[in-house]
Design a protein around this motif. Structure first.
Motif, PDB file in Angstrom:
ATOM      1  N   PRO A  44       0.837  -1.206   0.000  1.00 37.20           N
ATOM      2  CA  PRO A  44       0.000   0.000   0.000  1.00 37.20           C
ATOM      3  C   PRO A  44       0.870   1.254   0.000  1.00 37.20           C
ATOM      4  N   ILE A  45       1.359   1.618  -1.177  1.00 35.71           N
ATOM      5  CA  ILE A  45       2.310   2.729  -1.250  1.00 35.71           C
ATOM      6  C   ILE A  45       1.583   4.071  -1.345  1.00 35.71           C
ATOM      7  N   VAL A  46       2.050   5.053  -0.558  1.00 32.95           N
ATOM      8  CA  VAL A  46       1.494   6.408  -0.638  1.00 32.95           C
ATOM      9  C   VAL A  46       2.648   7.409  -0.748  1.00 32.95           C
ATOM     10  N   PHE A  47       2.303   8.673  -0.994  1.00 34.98           N
ATOM     11  CA  PHE A  47       3.360   9.671  -1.174  1.00 34.98           C
ATOM     12  C   PHE A  47       4.145   9.927   0.112  1.00 34.98           C
ATOM     13  N   ASP A  48       3.407  10.197   1.201  1.00 36.28           N
ATOM     14  CA  ASP A  48       4.086  10.602   2.428  1.00 36.28           C
ATOM     15  C   ASP A  48       3.665   9.736   3.610  1.00 36.28           C
ATOM     16  N   GLU A  49       4.507   9.706   4.617  1.00 40.18           N
ATOM     17  CA  GLU A  49       4.274   8.885   5.798  1.00 40.18           C
ATOM     18  C   GLU A  49       2.881   9.103   6.402  1.00 40.18           C
ATOM     19  N   ASN A  50       2.434  10.362   6.397  1.00 41.87           N
ATOM     20  CA  ASN A  50       1.208  10.672   7.153  1.00 41.87           C
ATOM     21  C   ASN A  50      -0.076  10.431   6.361  1.00 41.87           C
ATOM     22  N   ILE A  51       0.031   9.925   5.137  1.00 42.09           N
ATOM     23  CA  ILE A  51      -1.185   9.653   4.357  1.00 42.09           C
ATOM     24  C   ILE A  51      -1.679   8.254   4.677  1.00 42.09           C
ATOM     25  N   LYS A  52      -2.992   8.150   4.891  1.00 41.23           N
ATOM     26  CA  LYS A  52      -3.561   6.819   5.132  1.00 41.23           C
ATOM     27  C   LYS A  52      -3.910   6.188   3.789  1.00 41.23           C
ATOM     28  N   ASP A  53      -3.421   4.988   3.549  1.00 35.63           N
ATOM     29  CA  ASP A  53      -3.693   4.381   2.241  1.00 35.63           C
ATOM     30  C   ASP A  53      -5.129   3.913   2.162  1.00 35.63           C
ATOM     31  N   GLN A  54      -5.694   3.947   0.962  1.00 42.32           N
ATOM     32  CA  GLN A  54      -7.083   3.512   0.743  1.00 42.32           C
ATOM     33  C   GLN A  54      -7.163   2.636  -0.501  1.00 42.32           C
ATOM     34  N   TYR A  55      -6.319   1.631  -0.542  1.00 40.09           N
ATOM     35  CA  TYR A  55      -6.320   0.756  -1.708  1.00 40.09           C
ATOM     36  C   TYR A  55      -7.499  -0.212  -1.717  1.00 40.09           C
ATOM     37  N   LEU A  56      -7.904  -0.623  -0.502  1.00 41.03           N
ATOM     38  CA  LEU A  56      -9.000  -1.596  -0.455  1.00 41.03           C
ATOM     39  C   LEU A  56     -10.315  -0.914  -0.771  1.00 41.03           C
ATOM     40  N   ASP A  57     -11.136  -1.562  -1.575  1.00 40.98           N
ATOM     41  CA  ASP A  57     -12.430  -0.993  -1.933  1.00 40.98           C
ATOM     42  C   ASP A  57     -13.343  -0.948  -0.719  1.00 40.98           C
ATOM     43  N   ASP A 117     -12.402   3.605   4.430  1.00 43.93           N
ATOM     44  CA  ASP A 117     -13.394   4.496   5.024  1.00 43.93           C
ATOM     45  C   ASP A 117     -14.714   4.360   4.280  1.00 43.93           C
ATOM     46  N   VAL A 118     -15.774   4.756   4.954  1.00 41.25           N
ATOM     47  CA  VAL A 118     -17.095   4.674   4.316  1.00 41.25           C
ATOM     48  C   VAL A 118     -17.230   5.795   3.285  1.00 41.25           C
ATOM     49  N   ARG A 119     -17.562   5.437   2.073  1.00 31.59           N
ATOM     50  CA  ARG A 119     -17.783   6.425   1.013  1.00 31.59           C
ATOM     51  C   ARG A 119     -19.058   6.034   0.283  1.00 31.59           C
ATOM     52  N   PRO A 120     -20.160   6.649   0.654  1.00 34.05           N
ATOM     53  CA  PRO A 120     -21.455   6.199   0.123  1.00 34.05           C
ATOM     54  C   PRO A 120     -21.549   6.288  -1.401  1.00 34.05           C
ATOM     55  N   TRP A 121     -20.757   7.171  -2.034  1.00 31.69           N
ATOM     56  CA  TRP A 121     -20.867   7.322  -3.494  1.00 31.69           C
ATOM     57  C   TRP A 121     -20.022   6.289  -4.219  1.00 31.69           C
ATOM     58  N   TYR A 122     -19.185   5.571  -3.464  1.00 26.16           N
ATOM     59  CA  TYR A 122     -18.168   4.753  -4.117  1.00 26.16           C
ATOM     60  C   TYR A 122     -18.791   3.643  -4.973  1.00 26.16           C
ATOM     61  N   PRO A 123     -18.272   3.314  -6.143  1.00 26.32           N
ATOM     62  CA  PRO A 123     -17.183   3.995  -6.832  1.00 26.32           C
ATOM     63  C   PRO A 123     -17.698   5.045  -7.809  1.00 26.32           C
ATOM     64  N   ALA A 124     -17.038   6.182  -7.848  1.00 24.58           N
ATOM     65  CA  ALA A 124     -17.477   7.262  -8.738  1.00 24.58           C
ATOM     66  C   ALA A 124     -17.334   6.866 -10.206  1.00 24.58           C
ATOM     67  N   TRP A 125     -16.460   5.909 -10.496  1.00 23.71           N
ATOM     68  CA  TRP A 125     -16.322   5.527 -11.914  1.00 23.71           C
ATOM     69  C   TRP A 125     -17.565   4.846 -12.454  1.00 23.71           C
ATOM     70  N   SER A 126     -18.461   4.420 -11.554  1.00 23.96           N
ATOM     71  CA  SER A 126     -19.655   3.754 -12.050  1.00 23.96           C
ATOM     72  C   SER A 126     -20.777   4.743 -12.358  1.00 23.96           C
ATOM     73  N   ILE A 127     -20.512   6.035 -12.163  1.00 22.08           N
ATOM     74  CA  ILE A 127     -21.531   7.036 -12.500  1.00 22.08           C
ATOM     75  C   ILE A 127     -21.720   7.062 -14.007  1.00 22.08           C
ATOM     76  N   GLN A 128     -22.974   6.999 -14.412  1.00 25.18           N
ATOM     77  CA  GLN A 128     -23.229   6.910 -15.847  1.00 25.18           C
ATOM     78  C   GLN A 128     -23.208   8.291 -16.491  1.00 25.18           C
ATOM     79  N   ILE A 129     -22.399   8.411 -17.510  1.00 25.90           N
ATOM     80  CA  ILE A 129     -22.332   9.663 -18.255  1.00 25.90           C
ATOM     81  C   ILE A 129     -23.049   9.460 -19.566  1.00 25.90           C
ATOM     82  N   GLU A 130     -23.867  10.419 -19.919  1.00 22.98           N
ATOM     83  CA  GLU A 130     -24.701  10.261 -21.107  1.00 22.98           C
ATOM     84  C   GLU A 130     -23.845  10.092 -22.364  1.00 22.98           C
ATOM     85  N   GLN A 131     -24.321   9.205 -23.233  1.00 32.68           N
ATOM     86  CA  GLN A 131     -23.627   8.949 -24.496  1.00 32.68           C
ATOM     87  C   GLN A 131     -23.499  10.221 -25.324  1.00 32.68           C
ATOM     88  N   GLY A 132     -22.290  10.503 -25.781  1.00 32.02           N
ATOM     89  CA  GLY A 132     -22.097  11.620 -26.695  1.00 32.02           C
ATOM     90  C   GLY A 132     -22.272  12.991 -26.062  1.00 32.02           C
TER      91      GLY A 132
END
Lengths: 287, 567
Positions: B338-351, B486-501
């Motif tokens: 679980p690599i992050v930029f700095d020591e004090n960042i909490k990693d969030q790799y797990l879904d 952490d709890v993220r009720p919107w997760y995952p944002a990539w599943s938000i549907q964007i209208e075609q075209g």
């Protein structure tokens, strides 16, 4: 006699032209033809105003032109060389080997090309390094400026054998007595090629040239798509890929049709121009 | 002449007839007998129905097969009389789906990937609401808590997602998603250090390469081909301590979406790669290789580190694992960090536990007998059949101990891991891609639905070298190295549907075009020129209209949060 063919022509070639109206709509596949919203020239505007378009057109034309010239020169040269061969077995072997790649699909062919050009262990880099021409492997597909060349060579490798067939056929129609007469008059091999073989296939060359000029905007799609990547995109992206990205993949069929119309119209103009020029020069022509 | 005309017209008629029949054919295969008596409930057991074959399209590559040729499918056919002819994708998904839409003729059941929006907007799916009410008590049980998220704007449910968690949530013992991977020999030689920051990670690779000259090692590699470009663009988000939300980072407090493509985190990440490249540790071919070449390189064991999602490189990892099992040496296998930029960042790799609502399985408008299909789906969602499709048959592919806990013996684990067995038994076709208890679901008796998440199985499937590695880090399972999500009720944002075209979709395409062009440049540039190219890229990027896109995502996230919270 010709009525069935006229019917066929009308059904399969003219009726589909009705589909061109999609280019002027915001087409949604599920709706009927009359429930669509009309959009005027919106899709044409998007096409021509996009700054990519100029680049995409340049690539399309450049790659077509390279393929056209290389294709003709190599195919005619190979056909002449094969025609001069006396040993039938050798001729057959060369012909077979040279047209085999034509039957490989581009998916496989581009994998072969990518592997051959690879920077780690690709044969091209290995040979060039062994010959001392380059010091370290070149990322052939990573440099845009090499792309047109790579594509041209690939097309030649793939199609040269196939393209010779028609020229070889044309050469068989030349009367052998002409060669005999020339030989008696003291013409050497090159003079015979220059004065008998080439004029003999001229009409075929001109007709093919006219037809191919009509197809200048059809560079093909697969090799560019499969060999293209972010680093050579400035040189590899052609009109078809642009349409795929912004039309078909986004469900924007109207844009795809608009691009198709544009291509057809340009091809039409090119074809007629070439034919007209041939007519002016007093050459054989298509119509 | 007259005779000739006669024959010609005969020929024309024959040709026209064959053309017409060619066009109308194909509709009736599989309709071997669909005289079901509608309304008789889900009594597959009570009445013996005629056997019927439906077509099923799955938008991933694979081997085409009839479900009744597999052990699981055979049992399901005995229960329901239904067989599915599974067709997999050949070539490009969007093109294939485009042909379906253009011809308005679909397989009975569709499992699309990213093209699902296109199918939805063309009205390719039938609404399932009434069917579920009438014939789907089990579907209702499993999916009702998620109805808010599943309904389209018109209030209809068009497809069943595969992520409905049933029972208590069980987190995965192994890394199934993204992580920075490193070869185990690197860790071994360094004495199993605890690595957290990106600098530490890269330094570890640097040192190993320095100590092993002449071994033709590749320090770091990336995957960049057509549809997998995100494997190169996603890491900044993870390095900054966010889970995979796609192209945006969502603020935990304000829920505002931010496209990080032009942010400092992206710059910092690319600059590190640029530095790596200048030192000759980055594989330049990353930008021209296709996926097969990439997988081959990883499987070769010469690559020390890379970022990717486990499911993308699974094939190579399995090959390395098989080789390790034969030799007893796991040096070439990888471990996820679980690599992050700095020591004090909490990693969030797990879904975080999430409900992916833009992937799923639906019934097409061409389906001949939706009732039979929905009954089949419903039948799949019994506890027994979920056990069957995930665990298999008791005594054969799993065992039960005296406390009722499911487990697998070593032999069973090896058997169920073998690709050929997974195909013939049917795990490969039934574990996923059907209405199912989502990942992390558990049965009422506490057993995990997915065999991979059962702690007993995970422990058992660890090799001796795995155990040694786990011990060195003082953990019981590989995911324990990672922070809890952490709890993220919107997760995952990539599943938000964007209208075609829509402009937003054109923006994402243009962004991707731009990144494809500039990221290789940035990584391969002379370090002195990096800043200049970066400024150029940012200038180009700002022309694309990122503000509108961010606004849209922010709005959509807010909508999703409201839905989840039942507002």
């Amino acid at each position: 006699m010709s009525v069935p063919f006229l019917i066929w022509l009308i059904i399969f070639k003219y009726l589909p032209l009705w589909g061109w109206s999609i280019a002027f709509q915001d087409y949604k596949p599920a709706k009927g033809m009359f429930d669509q919203t009309w959009a005027g020239l919106k899709h044409f505007k998007f096409l021509f105003q996009d700054e990519h378009f100029v680049r995409v057109m340049r690539n399309t034309l450049a790659m077509s032109f390279i393929n056209l010239v290389l294709g003709f020169v190599t195919a005619i040269t190979l056909a002449i060389l094969l025609n001069e061969l006396r040993k039938v077995v050798f001729k057959r072997v060369v012909q077979t080997i040279s047209y085999l790649p034509h039957f490989i699909s581009w998916v496989v062919a581009s994998s072969i090309i990518a592997t051959a050009l690879s920077a780690d262990g690709g044969i091209i880099n290995d040979v060039l390094m062994w010959l001392g021409i380059i010091k370290e492997p070149i990322l052939w597909l990573g440099e845009g400026k090499y792309f047109w060349g790579i594509l041209g060579v690939s097309e030649v490798w793939k199609n040269v054998g196939w393209n010779t067939i028609i020229y070889l056929a044309a050469m068989t129609s030349i009367d052998p007595s002409q060669y005999e007469a020339a030989e008696i008059d003291g013409a050497g091999r090159f003079q015979r090629i220059w004065n008998i073989t080439l004029p003999g296939i001229k009409s075929v060359v001109v007709i093919l040239l006219i037809m191919n000029i009509g197809n200048l905007l059809e560079t093909g799609f697969e090799p560019q798509y499969l060999l293209g990547n972010g680093m050579n995109v400035d040189y590899s992206e052609n009109l078809d890929i642009f349409v795929l990205k912004y039309g078909i993949q986004m469900g924007n069929f109207s844009l795809s049709i608009a691009a198709g119309m544009f291509k057809t119209v340009v091809s039409f103009i090119l074809l007629f121009t070439a034919n007209h020029i041939a007519k002016r020069l007093g050459e054989d022509r298509l119509f | 002449m007259k005779k000739r005309r006669f024959w010609l017209s005969c020929l024309t008629i024959v040709m026209l007839a064959s053309l017409l029949s060619a066009c109308s054919g194909g509709k009736d295969n599989g309709k071997v007998g669909s005289n079901t008596s509608a309304g008789s409930g889900n009594g597959a057991q009570e009445e013996k129905l005629d056997k019927v074959t439906f077509t099923y399209f799955n938008a991933v590559a694979g081997k085409d097969i009839n479900t009744n040729e597999t052990t699981i499918g055979k049992i399901l056919e005995e229960q329901t009389g239904v067989n599915f002819k599974i067709e997999h994708l050949v070539g490009d998904e969007n093109t294939k789906v485009g042909t379906f839409i253009a011809s308005n003729s679909y397989p009975d059941v569709l499992v699309p990937g990213g093209s699902i929006d296109k199918l939805l907007s063309s009205g390719s799916f039938i609404p399932l609401n009434d069917l579920i009410d009438q014939y789907g008590p089990n579907i209702k049980r499993v999916y009702e808590p998620y109805y808010n998220l599943m309904k389209a704007e018109d209030g209809n449910i068009y497809f069943l997602p595969m992520s409905a968690v049933v029972g208590e949530y069980i987190s995965a013992p192994n890394i199934e998603q993204g992580a920075f991977w490193i070869q185990r020999r690197v860790l071994k030689e360094a004495g199993y250090p605890k690595i957290k920051t990106f600098d530490d990670y890269l330094n570890l690779i640097r040192e190993y390469v320095k100590k092993h000259p002449g071994e033709d090692l590749t320090g770091y590699i990336a995957l960049t081909t057509q549809d997998q470009f995100f494997a190169l663009t996603n890491p900044p988000m993870h390095l900054a301590g966010y889970p995979n939300d796609g192209g945006v980072i969502i603020d935990m407090e304000t829920h505002e979406a931010n496209d990080y493509a032009d942010d400092d985190i992206t710059k910092r990440y690319l600059q590190e790669l640029n530095q790596l490249n200048a030192e000759g540790l980055f594989d330049k071919s990353s930008f021209v290789d296709n996926r097969d070449q990439y997988l081959a390189k990883i499987a070769s064991g010469k690559v020390l580190g890379f970022f990717d999602y486990r499911w993308q490189v699974g094939q190579s990892m399995n090959n390395l694992r098989e080789a390790a099992q034969q030799t007893g040496n796991d040096d070439l296998e990888y471990m996820a960090l679980p690599i992050v930029f700095d020591e004090n960042i909490k990693d969030q790799y797990l879904d975080p536990p999430s409900f992916v609502n833009n992937r799923g399985v639906g019934i097409s408008v061409s389906a001949k007998d939706p009732v039979r299909i929905i009954k089949y789906f419903d039948n799949l969602l019994t506890d027994e059949n979920q056990i069957l499709s995930n665990w298999g048959i008791e005594g054969e592919t799993y065992s039960v101990d005296e406390n009722g806990r499911f487990y697998r013996t070593e032999e069973q684990i090896n058997q169920t891991n073998a690709e050929a067995f997974r195909e013939s038994f049917g795990f490969k076709y039934f574990e996923y891609n059907w209405p199912r208890y989502g990942n992390g679901s558990s049965l009422p008796d506490g057993n995990s639905v997915g065999a991979g998440r059962q702690p007993e199985v995970a422990q058992m499937s660890y090799s001796d070298s795995d155990k040694k590695l786990l011990e060195a880090y003082g953990i019981q399972s590989f995911s324990q190295l990672f922070a809890a999500p952490d709890v993220r009720p919107w997760y995952p944002a990539w599943s938000i549907q964007i209208e075609q075209g829509s402009p937003a979709q054109i923006f994402t395409q243009k962004k991707s075009d731009l990144q494809r062009k500039y990221f290789p440049k940035l990584v391969l540039a002379n370090p002195a020129e990096f800043d200049k190219i970066w400024d150029e890229y940012v200038k180009e990027f700002n022309k694309l209209g990122v503000k509108d896109y961010e606004q849209l995502m922010t709005d959509e996230v807010a909508k999703k949060v409201d839905l989840v919270q039942g507002k």
